[in-house]
Scaffold this motif. Structure first.
Motif, PDB file in Angstrom:
ATOM      1  N   UNK A  63      11.995  49.493  -4.194  1.00  0.00           N
ATOM      2  CA  UNK A  63      13.001  49.779  -3.190  1.00  0.00           C
ATOM      3  C   UNK A  63      12.438  50.665  -2.075  1.00  0.00           C
ATOM      4  N   UNK A  64      11.488  51.562  -2.409  1.00  0.00           N
ATOM      5  CA  UNK A  64      10.869  52.386  -1.376  1.00  0.00           C
ATOM      6  C   UNK A  64       9.896  51.569  -0.537  1.00  0.00           C
ATOM      7  N   UNK A  65       9.149  50.709  -1.177  1.00  0.00           N
ATOM      8  CA  UNK A  65       8.213  49.850  -0.464  1.00  0.00           C
ATOM      9  C   UNK A  65       8.971  48.934   0.503  1.00  0.00           C
ATOM     10  N   UNK A  66      10.077  48.379   0.031  1.00  0.00           N
ATOM     11  CA  UNK A  66      10.855  47.489   0.883  1.00  0.00           C
ATOM     12  C   UNK A  66      11.388  48.200   2.111  1.00  0.00           C
ATOM     13  N   UNK A  67      11.890  49.418   1.943  1.00  0.00           N
ATOM     14  CA  UNK A  67      12.402  50.166   3.083  1.00  0.00           C
ATOM     15  C   UNK A  67      11.283  50.506   4.058  1.00  0.00           C
ATOM     16  N   UNK A  68      10.118  50.882   3.517  1.00  0.00           N
ATOM     17  CA  UNK A  68       8.987  51.222   4.387  1.00  0.00           C
ATOM     18  C   UNK A  68       8.541  50.010   5.197  1.00  0.00           C
ATOM     19  N   UNK A  69       8.495  48.842   4.581  1.00  0.00           N
ATOM     20  CA  UNK A  69       8.103  47.634   5.317  1.00  0.00           C
ATOM     21  C   UNK A  69       9.141  47.272   6.369  1.00  0.00           C
ATOM     22  N   UNK A  70      10.409  47.511   6.068  1.00  0.00           N
ATOM     23  CA  UNK A  70      11.452  47.280   7.065  1.00  0.00           C
ATOM     24  C   UNK A  70      11.264  48.226   8.246  1.00  0.00           C
TER      25      UNK A  70
END
Length: 293
Positions: free
Chosen positions: A233-240
């Motif tokens: 979930x942190x990786x996804x937000x960072x990529x967004x």
């Protein structure tokens, strides 16, 4: 009636008593043993700061640049490390090695520590939040006021700090605090490094950076770093953030996204720090490494 031994006998007795006492004297504890002064890559200063803004005490560790005393006219960038209990002993020596190998400018490093990881001692869960899970106010505004009104002026006053080159570094929840500092105090720091920032309920898209940016003359850097093996979930937000924010040109900083291939949530902070410093000081390092004619 008093009785006096011959002088020579008295002298011999005194020497004998000193010989008996010598082992006890030599075994007295050396109060300098274990001092940070014996670790030259961390050597500098320490002071305790009781913050009136927050109402709590902080432990402040300062690492001074190599050659600081020999260059009395030189001023240095200052790197403020959140979670200094662990980040200061990790990153202070690394900065020295980066100065050797990467030609990164020497800097004053300031670790902001709580003095332990125990609940009730370490208050990062309050200091780095604007809103708590139950909806009550967090302590981020007071923490930022502590930085602005108490710690930064004291560092500027006590050391040869270049106040135009202040950098703040944070990891995880500390990374969220870095983004809060950028948004709420956009002129306080020149460089902002958020390593694998947390995504708390108040953080939204890494602290609301999908909204209109704060007003400030464009200067400095805002860097978000993410390890490819960070929590999903942190990786996804960072990529967004990379796709929707980093490419924008209306922010008051140069925004950059740093990907750490294979990087995990916490163990790659050193890699993030190195990549971020090289990004921020790219012009300086390139000029130093250009071949001379």
């Amino acid at each position: 009636m008093t009785y006096c031994l011959p002088l020579k006998i008295c002298q011999l007795a005194s020497l004998w008593l000193l010989a008996i006492a010598a082992p006890a004297i030599s075994q007295a504890p050396d109060r300098n043993v274990g001092s940070i002064e014996h670790l030259p890559a961390l050597k500098g200063d320490y002071f305790s700061l009781f913050s009136k803004e927050v109402g709590r005490n902080y432990h402040i560790y300062v690492r001074l640049p190599e050659g600081y005393d020999d260059n009395p006219d030189q001023r240095y960038p200052v790197v403020y490390l959140l979670d200094g209990d662990s980040t200061f002993p990790m990153l202070a020596p690394l900065h020295l090695f980066m100065h050797y190998d990467d030609q990164i400018p020497e800097a004053i490093l300031v670790g902001i520590a709580y003095g332990g990881f125990e609940p009730g001692v370490n208050m990062r869960h309050i200091d780095f939040r604007t809103v708590m899970d139950d909806g009550t106010p967090g302590g981020a505004p007071q923490f930022l006021s502590m930085l602005e009104n108490e710690l930064l002026p004291r560092i500027d006053d006590k050391f040869r700090a270049d106040s135009t080159r202040r950098i703040i570094v944070g990891q995880s929840r500390g990374g969220s605090a870095v983004l809060q500092a950028a948004w709420l105090k956009p002129g306080l720091f020149w460089g902002h490094v958020a390593s694998n920032p947390g995504r708390e309920p108040d953080t939204k898209l890494l602290f609301g950076m999908d909204r209109a940016p704060p007003e400030k003359k464009r200067s400095g850097h805002l860097i978000v770093a993410s390890g490819s093996r960070d929590r999903d979930y942190l990786r996804g937000t960072a990529l967004e953030w990379r796709d929707t924010v980093a490419a924008r040109d209306d922010f008051p900083w140069d925004t950059s996204f740093i990907d750490i291939p294979g990087g995990t949530h916490a163990a790659d902070l050193g890699n993030v720090y190195r990549a971020a410093m090289k990004t921020m000081f790219a012009q300086t390092t390139e000029s130093k490494t250009e071949p001379q004619n």
